[in-house]
Motif scaffolding. Structure first.
Motif, PDB file in Angstrom:
ATOM      1  N   GLY A 183       0.558  -1.107   0.208  1.00  0.00           N
ATOM      2  CA  GLY A 183      -0.090   0.227   0.009  1.00  0.00           C
ATOM      3  C   GLY A 183       0.917   1.299  -0.017  1.00  0.00           C
ATOM      4  O   GLY A 183       0.145   2.496   0.100  1.00  0.00           O
ATOM      5  N   ALA A 184       1.939   1.197  -0.121  1.00  0.00           N
ATOM      6  CA  ALA A 184       3.105   2.111  -0.133  1.00  0.00           C
ATOM      7  C   ALA A 184       2.876   3.003  -1.453  1.00  0.00           C
ATOM      8  O   ALA A 184       3.479   4.209  -1.636  1.00  0.00           O
ATOM      9  N   HIS A 185       2.498   2.277  -2.726  1.00  0.00           N
ATOM     10  CA  HIS A 185       2.660   2.891  -3.980  1.00  0.00           C
ATOM     11  C   HIS A 185       1.576   2.118  -4.827  1.00  0.00           C
ATOM     12  O   HIS A 185       0.992   1.232  -4.548  1.00  0.00           O
ATOM     13  N   TYR A 186       1.129   3.114  -5.896  1.00  0.00           N
ATOM     14  CA  TYR A 186       0.297   2.629  -6.758  1.00  0.00           C
ATOM     15  C   TYR A 186       1.119   2.015  -7.981  1.00  0.00           C
ATOM     16  O   TYR A 186       2.271   2.192  -8.070  1.00  0.00           O
ATOM     17  N   ALA A 187       0.555   1.208  -8.849  1.00  0.00           N
ATOM     18  CA  ALA A 187       1.220   0.588 -10.138  1.00  0.00           C
ATOM     19  C   ALA A 187       2.163   1.601 -10.841  1.00  0.00           C
ATOM     20  O   ALA A 187       3.112   1.328 -11.214  1.00  0.00           O
ATOM     21  N   SER A 188       1.388   2.605 -10.945  1.00  0.00           N
ATOM     22  CA  SER A 188       2.138   3.667 -11.904  1.00  0.00           C
ATOM     23  C   SER A 188       3.234   4.162 -11.188  1.00  0.00           C
ATOM     24  O   SER A 188       4.376   4.514 -11.767  1.00  0.00           O
ATOM     25  N   ASP A 189       3.310   4.252  -9.513  1.00  0.00           N
ATOM     26  CA  ASP A 189       4.415   4.946  -9.228  1.00  0.00           C
ATOM     27  C   ASP A 189       5.652   3.844  -9.282  1.00  0.00           C
ATOM     28  O   ASP A 189       6.995   4.461  -9.454  1.00  0.00           O
ATOM     29  N   VAL A 190       5.554   2.654  -9.254  1.00  0.00           N
ATOM     30  CA  VAL A 190       6.673   1.794  -9.450  1.00  0.00           C
ATOM     31  C   VAL A 190       6.839   1.445 -10.799  1.00  0.00           C
ATOM     32  O   VAL A 190       8.266   1.372 -11.232  1.00  0.00           O
ATOM     33  N   LEU A 191       5.958   1.899 -11.951  1.00  0.00           N
ATOM     34  CA  LEU A 191       6.349   1.762 -13.167  1.00  0.00           C
ATOM     35  C   LEU A 191       7.395   2.903 -13.546  1.00  0.00           C
ATOM     36  O   LEU A 191       8.311   2.774 -14.057  1.00  0.00           O
ATOM     37  N   PHE A 192       7.010   4.222 -13.276  1.00  0.00           N
ATOM     38  CA  PHE A 192       7.867   5.306 -13.449  1.00  0.00           C
ATOM     39  C   PHE A 192       9.187   5.265 -12.527  1.00  0.00           C
ATOM     40  O   PHE A 192      10.049   5.907 -13.312  1.00  0.00           O
ATOM     41  N   GLY A 193       9.010   4.871 -11.634  1.00  0.00           N
ATOM     42  CA  GLY A 193      10.563   4.776 -10.767  1.00  0.00           C
ATOM     43  C   GLY A 193      11.221   3.986 -11.418  1.00  0.00           C
ATOM     44  O   GLY A 193      12.479   4.363 -11.470  1.00  0.00           O
ATOM     45  N   SER A 194      10.780   2.775 -12.031  1.00  0.00           N
ATOM     46  CA  SER A 194      11.661   1.766 -12.710  1.00  0.00           C
ATOM     47  C   SER A 194      11.970   2.384 -13.953  1.00  0.00           C
ATOM     48  O   SER A 194      13.284   2.435 -14.234  1.00  0.00           O
ATOM     49  N   PHE A 195      11.342   3.075 -14.578  1.00  0.00           N
ATOM     50  CA  PHE A 195      11.458   3.714 -16.046  1.00  0.00           C
ATOM     51  C   PHE A 195      12.567   4.753 -15.828  1.00  0.00           C
ATOM     52  O   PHE A 195      13.484   4.594 -16.691  1.00  0.00           O
ATOM     53  N   PHE A 196      12.540   5.462 -14.836  1.00  0.00           N
ATOM     54  CA  PHE A 196      13.570   6.583 -14.629  1.00  0.00           C
ATOM     55  C   PHE A 196      14.981   6.053 -14.815  1.00  0.00           C
ATOM     56  O   PHE A 196      16.082   6.615 -15.414  1.00  0.00           O
ATOM     57  N   ILE A 197      15.195   5.123 -13.677  1.00  0.00           N
ATOM     58  CA  ILE A 197      16.121   4.509 -13.465  1.00  0.00           C
ATOM     59  C   ILE A 197      16.853   3.700 -14.618  1.00  0.00           C
ATOM     60  O   ILE A 197      18.149   3.823 -15.000  1.00  0.00           O
ATOM     61  N   ILE A 198      15.928   2.945 -15.162  1.00  0.00           N
ATOM     62  CA  ILE A 198      16.409   2.281 -16.320  1.00  0.00           C
ATOM     63  C   ILE A 198      16.841   3.070 -17.510  1.00  0.00           C
ATOM     64  O   ILE A 198      17.891   2.723 -18.080  1.00  0.00           O
ATOM     65  N   MET A 199      15.969   4.095 -17.948  1.00  0.00           N
ATOM     66  CA  MET A 199      16.495   4.960 -19.054  1.00  0.00           C
ATOM     67  C   MET A 199      17.852   5.780 -18.714  1.00  0.00           C
ATOM     68  O   MET A 199      18.530   5.773 -19.675  1.00  0.00           O
ATOM     69  N   ILE A 200      18.114   6.187 -17.506  1.00  0.00           N
ATOM     70  CA  ILE A 200      19.586   6.817 -17.200  1.00  0.00           C
ATOM     71  C   ILE A 200      20.708   5.571 -17.448  1.00  0.00           C
ATOM     72  O   ILE A 200      21.531   6.027 -17.934  1.00  0.00           O
ATOM     73  N   PHE A 201      20.250   4.346 -16.970  1.00  0.00           N
ATOM     74  CA  PHE A 201      21.315   3.444 -17.056  1.00  0.00           C
ATOM     75  C   PHE A 201      21.737   3.181 -18.423  1.00  0.00           C
ATOM     76  O   PHE A 201      22.838   2.954 -18.969  1.00  0.00           O
ATOM     77  N   LEU A 202      20.394   2.976 -19.490  1.00  0.00           N
ATOM     78  CA  LEU A 202      20.682   3.087 -20.807  1.00  0.00           C
ATOM     79  C   LEU A 202      21.670   3.964 -21.491  1.00  0.00           C
ATOM     80  O   LEU A 202      22.561   3.764 -22.296  1.00  0.00           O
TER      81      LEU A 202
END
Length: 272
Positions: free
Chosen positions: A239-258
């Motif tokens: 209950g700490a985050h919604y599905a979109s929260d984890v989606l964009f949290g993952s997206f930001f860091i993966i994009m920077i890695f690439l």
């Protein structure tokens, strides 16, 4: 189409449909799946950031070893920042391991954290400078992911977006807002997820495995993706985050890695 363009295209093809879907069903997903008594989700809430934090610390220490002999102003500034950030992360690790440091012990653990990092930096100063191109590349990518992905992409966005977490909603869910409607500075910080981002910080380890056999690299990638996904799911379940929260949290860091991986792959001799 180059590897970077291909990977970014695939990432967007994965993220965009989910972003649209979660923009519609975020609240419904949380209502259906949240279980704040889930033991596994609670365990990951308490300790799931540790691997990512250790990766960040390793990047800081390796990068310091690389620049320790440099005497220009920028290098001195980096050294100070690395020491302060390392001390802060060490304190955070103590806070996690002790399940919150009591207020009357905060000063003591801050001092301990500073002393631990002082010892590490002194030892690194007298040891041979890191010269491995792979390790230097790894440290630069880690530091870049932590700064641009986690600090700017996650923490600043959290502060400005002001989204209320699911477990902070009232009984009627009247405070819920979709991810695409920023609320400004409200004191709430659900969007995006920092835990999800730290889960995918482990992607940087693939750099160290760059010269290993293909099956080793693919196995490591699979494990990292599974770890990041499970950690992300745990944030929704607890209950700490919604599905979109984890989606964009993952997206930001993966994009920077690439982006960083591509940059340093093409400039292995740029050892500034």
């Amino acid at each position: 189409m180059g590897p970077l363009t291909k990977n970014i295209t695939l990432l967007f093809l994965f993220v965009i449909p989910l972003a649209i879907l979660f923009g519609i069903y975020d609240l419904d997903i949380s209502i259906q799946f949240v279980n704040q008594h889930s033991a596994w989700a609670k365990f990951l809430e308490d300790y799931g950031m540790i691997p990512g934090l250790l990766v960040i610390l390793s990047g800081i220490f390796i990068y310091y070893s690389h620049i320790k002999s440099k005497t220009n102003l920028w290098s001195y500034l980096q050294k100070v920042i690395f020491f302060l950030v390392g001390s802060g992360l060490t304190y955070y690790l103590f806070d996690i391991l002790l399940n919150k440091i009591a207020s009357d012990n905060m000063i003591a653990f801050l001092v301990i954290s500073f002393l631990i990092n002082l010892l590490i930096f002194v030892l690194l100063h007298f040891k041979e400078q890191v010269k491995s191109i792979i390790l230097i590349k790894y440290s630069k990518v880690v530091v870049g992911m932590a700064f641009f992905g986690y600090v700017i992409g996650i923490q600043i966005t959290k502060y400005l977006w002001g989204r209320v977490r699911f477990r902070q909603l009232d009984a009627a869910f009247s405070q819920f807002t979709p991810w695409y409607l920023p609320q400004g500075i409200t004191g709430f910080d659900s969007f995006p997820s920092g835990h999800a981002a730290t889960g995918f910080m482990l992607l940087s380890l693939l750099i160290i495995l760059n010269n290993k056999k293909k099956w080793i690299k693919n196995s490591a990638l699979l494990i990292i993706i599974l770890w990041g996904t499970v950690l992300s799911l745990s944030r929704v379940v607890i209950g700490a985050h919604y599905a979109s929260d984890v989606l964009f949290g993952s997206f930001f860091i993966i994009m920077i890695f690439l982006l960083l991986f591509k940059k340093y792959k093409e400039a292995l001799t740029d050892l500034r």
